[in-house]
Design an enzyme around this catalytic site. Structure first.
Site, short mmCIF file in Angstrom:
data_model
loop_
_atom_site.label_atom_id
_atom_site.label_comp_id
_atom_site.label_asym_id
_atom_site.label_seq_id
_atom_site.Cartn_x
_atom_site.Cartn_y
_atom_site.Cartn_z
N ASP A 123 60.93 -120.26 -103.27
CA ASP A 123 61.04 -121.55 -102.59
C ASP A 123 60.20 -121.56 -101.31
O ASP A 123 60.04 -120.52 -100.67
CB ASP A 123 62.51 -121.81 -102.26
CG ASP A 123 62.78 -123.26 -101.93
OD1 ASP A 123 61.88 -124.11 -102.12
OD2 ASP A 123 63.90 -123.56 -101.47
N TRP A 170 55.30 -124.57 -96.57
CA TRP A 170 54.19 -123.71 -96.11
C TRP A 170 52.93 -124.53 -95.94
O TRP A 170 52.22 -124.42 -94.94
CB TRP A 170 53.97 -122.58 -97.12
CG TRP A 170 52.95 -121.57 -96.70
CD1 TRP A 170 53.18 -120.39 -96.05
CD2 TRP A 170 51.53 -121.64 -96.90
NE1 TRP A 170 52.00 -119.73 -95.83
CE2 TRP A 170 50.97 -120.47 -96.34
CE3 TRP A 170 50.68 -122.57 -97.50
CZ2 TRP A 170 49.60 -120.22 -96.37
CZ3 TRP A 170 49.32 -122.32 -97.52
CH2 TRP A 170 48.79 -121.15 -96.94
N HIS A 207 51.45 -124.20 -103.52
CA HIS A 207 51.76 -123.66 -104.85
C HIS A 207 50.69 -122.64 -105.29
O HIS A 207 51.00 -121.63 -105.91
CB HIS A 207 51.87 -124.79 -105.88
CG HIS A 207 53.04 -125.71 -105.62
ND1 HIS A 207 54.31 -125.25 -105.35
CD2 HIS A 207 53.14 -127.07 -105.57
CE1 HIS A 207 55.14 -126.26 -105.16
NE2 HIS A 207 54.44 -127.39 -105.28
N SER A 248 61.95 -126.02 -112.41
CA SER A 248 63.31 -126.32 -112.85
C SER A 248 63.36 -127.65 -113.59
O SER A 248 62.44 -128.48 -113.47
CB SER A 248 64.26 -126.35 -111.66
OG SER A 248 64.11 -127.57 -110.96
N ARG A 280 59.74 -134.79 -108.98
CA ARG A 280 58.71 -134.79 -107.93
C ARG A 280 57.59 -135.78 -108.26
O ARG A 280 57.49 -136.25 -109.38
CB ARG A 280 58.13 -133.39 -107.79
CG ARG A 280 59.20 -132.44 -107.32
CD ARG A 280 58.63 -131.10 -106.97
NE ARG A 280 59.70 -130.29 -106.40
CZ ARG A 280 59.53 -129.25 -105.63
NH1 ARG A 280 58.32 -128.86 -105.30
NH2 ARG A 280 60.56 -128.58 -105.17
N LEU A 300 56.83 -103.36 -117.52
CA LEU A 300 57.64 -104.31 -116.76
C LEU A 300 57.95 -105.49 -117.68
O LEU A 300 57.09 -105.89 -118.47
CB LEU A 300 56.86 -104.82 -115.53
CG LEU A 300 57.50 -106.00 -114.77
CD1 LEU A 300 58.77 -105.56 -114.05
CD2 LEU A 300 56.51 -106.60 -113.76
#
Ligand code: FPP
Length: 246
Positions: free
Chosen positions: A24, A29, A41, A69, A75, A135
């Site tokens: 978030d 920023w 982003h 999400s 948005r 990973l």
């Protein structure tokens, strides 16, 4: 898993194999710098690379990232399409590198609403990296915990109606099979950046025993060093990464 370890009720170093992150603060920023939100982003995507890279060095075997999400569709149109294009470019640009680093990539969330090209890129990346085990990276894209549980219950109801499952078969592990994360252990630790102290519909079923860490740092400023220090704080391990003390 040892519940004392999971809950941190004693001084035993805890196991932090699966970390999930709510990334978030990209918008703030950028806004603070007088820049368009999409620049935030893009900066955030660069951080993803850095955080993914350090995981194997600090004992993190599973990393799950909340990228978009089910609520994010609200948005502005330009931000949503900018994010979708960022996800497409991220996959195209990073696929080879992730594969070389033996990262297995999977996606959770409802793909139905995503564009065809993105769905194709996601499926190709999952297939390409399916044999990797250095990973396990899971990207939550059009993901919402309630949406996931709703989809799971629909499938379960269909299976019940078709006689493939009976009420007696339904226990916690059966439900774990119907949610998107069926191949993942539960998260040990969930980190949220940017100072907000909310779960925001992330991993509702899976977070029953998770620890939470809320940090004020905005996601584009969240460094591998800060990440490593948080993990070290939970595991009691202190390792050095470059010049920085973890
Ligand atoms: C939340 O910050 C962030 C998002 C909705 C997008 C997350 C996406 C990335 C980090 C970029 C790429 C990710 C991948 C996996 C390639 P916000 O916009 O809500 O910030 P704000 O609360 O300051 O407005």
């Amino acid at each position: 898993m040892d519940m004392n370890m999971a809950k941190g009720q004693d001084d035993t170093p805890r196991k932090v194999e699966h970390v999930a992150i709510i990334m978030d603060g990209n918008g703030r920023w950028a806004t603070r710098r007088g820049l368009p939100r999409l620049v935030g982003h893009r900066k955030g995507a660069a951080r993803v690379r850095e955080i993914v890279d350090i995981c194997p060095d600090i004992g993190v075997k599973y990393l799950t990232l909340y990228a978009f999400s089910t609520e994010n569709w609200k948005r502005a149109e330009a931000e949503v399409s900018g994010l979708m294009s960022l996800f497409r470019r991220y996959i195209m640009r990073e696929a080879e590198r992730l594969h070389e680093n033996r990262v297995r990539v999977r996606f959770i969330g409802d793909r139905a609403r995503l564009d065809r090209k993105l769905i194709e890129l996601m499926a190709d990346l999952e297939e390409k990296t399916a044999g990797n085990d250095h990973l396990n990276l899971t990207i939550a894209l059009n993901y919402g915990g309630r949406d996931e549980l709703t989809r799971a219950m629909k499938t379960l109801a269909e299976d019940a109606a078709e006689g493939r499952v009976s009420p007696d078969d339904i226990d916690e592990s059966a439900i774990g099979y119907y949610v998107d994360t069926r191949y993942l252990p539960d998260p040990d630790l969930i980190i949220r950046t940017s100072g907000e102290r909310r779960i925001s519909n992330f991993l509702l079923w899976q977070s029953a025993y998770a620890e939470y860490e809320f940090v004020p740092t905005l996601w584009p400023d969240f460094t591998a060093e800060e990440f490593a220090a948080i993990i070290a704080g939970f595991t009691g391990r202190d390792r050095r990464f470059g010049a920085a003390s973890a």
